[in-house]
Design an enzyme around this catalytic site. Structure first.
Site, PDB file in Angstrom:
ATOM      1  N   LYS A   1      46.081  -6.511  44.709  1.00  0.00           N
ATOM      2  CA  LYS A   1      47.660  -6.379  45.337  1.00  0.00           C
ATOM      3  C   LYS A   1      47.830  -4.462  44.902  1.00  0.00           C
ATOM      4  O   LYS A   1      48.495  -4.005  46.423  1.00  0.00           O
ATOM      5  CB  LYS A   1      48.587  -6.830  44.942  1.00  0.00           C
ATOM      6  CG  LYS A   1      49.366  -8.067  45.106  1.00  0.00           C
ATOM      7  CD  LYS A   1      50.134  -8.378  44.425  1.00  0.00           C
ATOM      8  CE  LYS A   1      51.218 -10.099  45.136  1.00  0.00           C
ATOM      9  NZ  LYS A   1      51.641 -10.271  44.845  1.00  0.00           N
TER      10      LYS A   1
ATOM     11  N   LYS B   1      73.605 -23.808  66.267  1.00  0.00           N
ATOM     12  CA  LYS B   1      72.965 -24.462  64.807  1.00  0.00           C
ATOM     13  C   LYS B   1      71.763 -25.588  65.964  1.00  0.00           C
ATOM     14  O   LYS B   1      72.410 -26.093  66.867  1.00  0.00           O
ATOM     15  CB  LYS B   1      74.006 -24.889  64.334  1.00  0.00           C
ATOM     16  CG  LYS B   1      73.601 -25.728  63.496  1.00  0.00           C
ATOM     17  CD  LYS B   1      75.630 -26.587  62.137  1.00  0.00           C
ATOM     18  CE  LYS B   1      73.800 -26.946  61.195  1.00  0.00           C
ATOM     19  NZ  LYS B   1      73.452 -28.275  61.223  1.00  0.00           N
TER      20      LYS B   1
ATOM     21  N   LYS C   1      48.382  -2.193  48.796  1.00  0.00           N
ATOM     22  CA  LYS C   1      49.783  -1.836  48.737  1.00  0.00           C
ATOM     23  C   LYS C   1      50.009  -0.329  48.595  1.00  0.00           C
ATOM     24  O   LYS C   1      51.044   0.524  49.795  1.00  0.00           O
ATOM     25  CB  LYS C   1      50.681  -2.397  47.996  1.00  0.00           C
ATOM     26  CG  LYS C   1      50.986  -3.968  48.360  1.00  0.00           C
ATOM     27  CD  LYS C   1      52.028  -3.968  46.964  1.00  0.00           C
ATOM     28  CE  LYS C   1      52.406  -6.023  46.923  1.00  0.00           C
ATOM     29  NZ  LYS C   1      53.079  -5.939  47.802  1.00  0.00           N
TER      30      LYS C   1
ATOM     31  N   CYS D   1      99.305   6.870  40.655  1.00  0.00           N
ATOM     32  CA  CYS D   1     100.084   7.383  41.855  1.00  0.00           C
ATOM     33  C   CYS D   1     100.643   6.566  43.249  1.00  0.00           C
ATOM     34  O   CYS D   1     101.201   7.272  44.628  1.00  0.00           O
ATOM     35  CB  CYS D   1      99.864   9.205  41.727  1.00  0.00           C
ATOM     36  SG  CYS D   1      98.104   9.159  42.831  1.00  0.00           S
TER      37      CYS D   1
ATOM     38  N   HIS E   1      88.152  15.352  11.396  1.00  0.00           N
ATOM     39  CA  HIS E   1      87.183  15.606  12.641  1.00  0.00           C
ATOM     40  C   HIS E   1      86.157  16.157  12.601  1.00  0.00           C
ATOM     41  O   HIS E   1      84.844  15.349  12.659  1.00  0.00           O
ATOM     42  CB  HIS E   1      87.775  16.804  13.484  1.00  0.00           C
ATOM     43  CG  HIS E   1      87.627  17.921  12.848  1.00  0.00           C
ATOM     44  ND1 HIS E   1      88.722  18.221  11.586  1.00  0.00           N
ATOM     45  CD2 HIS E   1      86.941  19.167  13.005  1.00  0.00           C
ATOM     46  CE1 HIS E   1      88.479  19.523  11.129  1.00  0.00           C
ATOM     47  NE2 HIS E   1      87.730  19.870  11.955  1.00  0.00           N
TER      48      HIS E   1
END
Length: 418
Positions: A356, A302, A360, A164, A80
């Site tokens: 930008k 349409k 923003k 199950c 281990h």
């Protein structure tokens, strides 16, 4: 994320315990081997009854390790410890209630519990069990304790049809999501994996919006939703509570597992979703690619082709700048991040990008080119880009995978706002 050579292979120790979900793990091993990870598999006694060690040995190109190997006479070091030291990253999939209980209570009976307790490396946890078992108070308390371990990246079990025949929570997370978590951990290399976004709420938008023209046509764009999704998963892996608002996704939806998400269609849907969520978040990433145009009239018919020009001219309208609108309600303790795709050189785009970010009202704006080969749209595309702020920041992230880009972008933003 293929590694280049045997010397640079990432070593993965895969621990498999006795849930019926173990039958899915050979496919995971095959996936990871194809991506050039070096894999060693460890099977518990019960898992050995469900899948054959020989299959895992062949798929991983390494001998499968069994419980009986723990105290083999051929071992010069406790197995281990040797395995914990060998691995770069561990995965336990599936994790059963029994192994979870042993791990969090320090019970090292058996090879896999011994590895878990000795391990200090990053470990990805994929629980799987019956719904009633998962919701049991003792199991939930053990799982809550486990999530506090600094080296543990825990993936919630999924909802769906269980072995199950019940429908509920308890399915093992999808193999593709486990692989994505592994790719995320592997990004850190010598840096420790850290949950540095604990107790943070992050709201992320992604994908395209779509605006109806008539019963057969609509206006949209090429965004796949991949970048927004990867930002969401990376933030979750780092400990955040994440909400992902997105348009139709053009990627594997298994990768959305574990994220609270809302699917929208139009720009109006997006605005409504953001109005409901924006006040609660610490960070807001506006990554959605919103259609620039919409049609004001709604028709169930349409439109004939010879009348479509007239219909568009009479009903054409620009979609308002959603980030600009939302930023007006931004609180002082919130961080807003915008995104900007551009073509041409960064030198040509720089002035527009800086304009930008002011228009923003966000704190940061990430600009990425979409006209370079191999970059732009889709999950497998690579990206590069520049992060700007309202002052003089211009931080370049070189071309890389989208998950690496998402991780680096989040790291840069939270480091600047500490």
């Amino acid at each position: 994320m293929k590694t280049k050579s045997n010397d640079s292979k990432i070593k993965v120790l895969l621990l498999i315990t006795g849930s019926i979900a173990a039958v899915r793990i050979p496919l995971l091993v095959s996936q990871l081997a194809k991506e050039n990870y070096e894999i060693r598999c460890v099977l518990s006694k019960n898992a050995e009854k469900l899948i054959k060690p020989l299959s895992l040995s062949i798929l991983s190109r390494n001998p499968c390790i069994l419980e009986d190997d723990q105290w083999s006479n051929s071992q010069s070091t406790p197995l281990h410890i040797e395995l914990s030291n060998w691995a770069d990253i561990l995965i336990i999939a599936p994790l059963t209630a029994t192994t979870l209980a042993k791990w969090v209570t320090g019970n090292a009976e058996g090879l896999i519990p011994s590895i878990l307790i000795a391990n200090i490396k990053p470990i990805i946890v994929a629980p799987a069990m019956n719904t009633q078992m998962w919701l049991n108070k003792a199991v939930q308390e053990n799982y809550k304790n486990l999530k506090n371990y600094e080296n543990v990246l825990s993936l919630q079990p999924s909802e769906g049809l269980l072995a199950c025949d019940a429908i509920g929570i308890g399915k093992i997370p999808p193999n593709n999501l486990i692989q994505l978590a592994l790719e995320f951990i592997a990004l850190h290399k010598q840096n420790e994996y850290r949950k540095d976004l604990l107790n943070k709420e992050i709201l992320i938008t992604g994908g395209c919006t779509s605006e109806k023209i008539d019963a057969a046509r609509h206006i949209t764009n090429r965004s796949s939703g991949a970048m927004g999704l990867l930002l969401s998963q990376v933030a979750r892996f780092r400990g955040a509570q994440v909400k992902y608002v997105h348009g139709p996704l053009k990627i594997d939806k298994n990768l959305t597992d574990g994220i609270k998400r809302y699917e929208i269609e139009t720009s109006v849907d997006l605005i409504r979703a953001l109005d409901n969520e924006i006040s609660n978040c610490d960070y807001f990433f506006m990554n959605a690619a919103v259609s620039d145009f919409k049609i004001t009239s709604d028709t169930s018919a349409k439109i004939p082709k010879n009348k479509i020009n007239e219909h568009l001219n009479q009903n054409f309208e620009l979609v308002p700048d959603i980030l600009k609108t939302i930023s007006k309600s931004k609180k002082d303790n919130q961080v807003f991040v915008g995104f900007c795709a551009f073509t041409g050189s960064i030198e040509e785009a720089r002035i527009t990008i800086k304009e930008k970010i002011i228009q923003k009202g966000c704190d940061f704006l990430f600009a990425n080119p979409i006209d370079l080969e191999g970059q732009g749209f889709g999950f497998l595309a690579q990206n590069e880009g520049w992060l700007f702020d309202t002052n003089n920041l211009e931080h370049y992230i070189k071309k890389t995978s989208k998950i690496d880009l998402a991780n680096k972008l989040i790291t840069q933003i939270i480091s600047l706002k500490k």
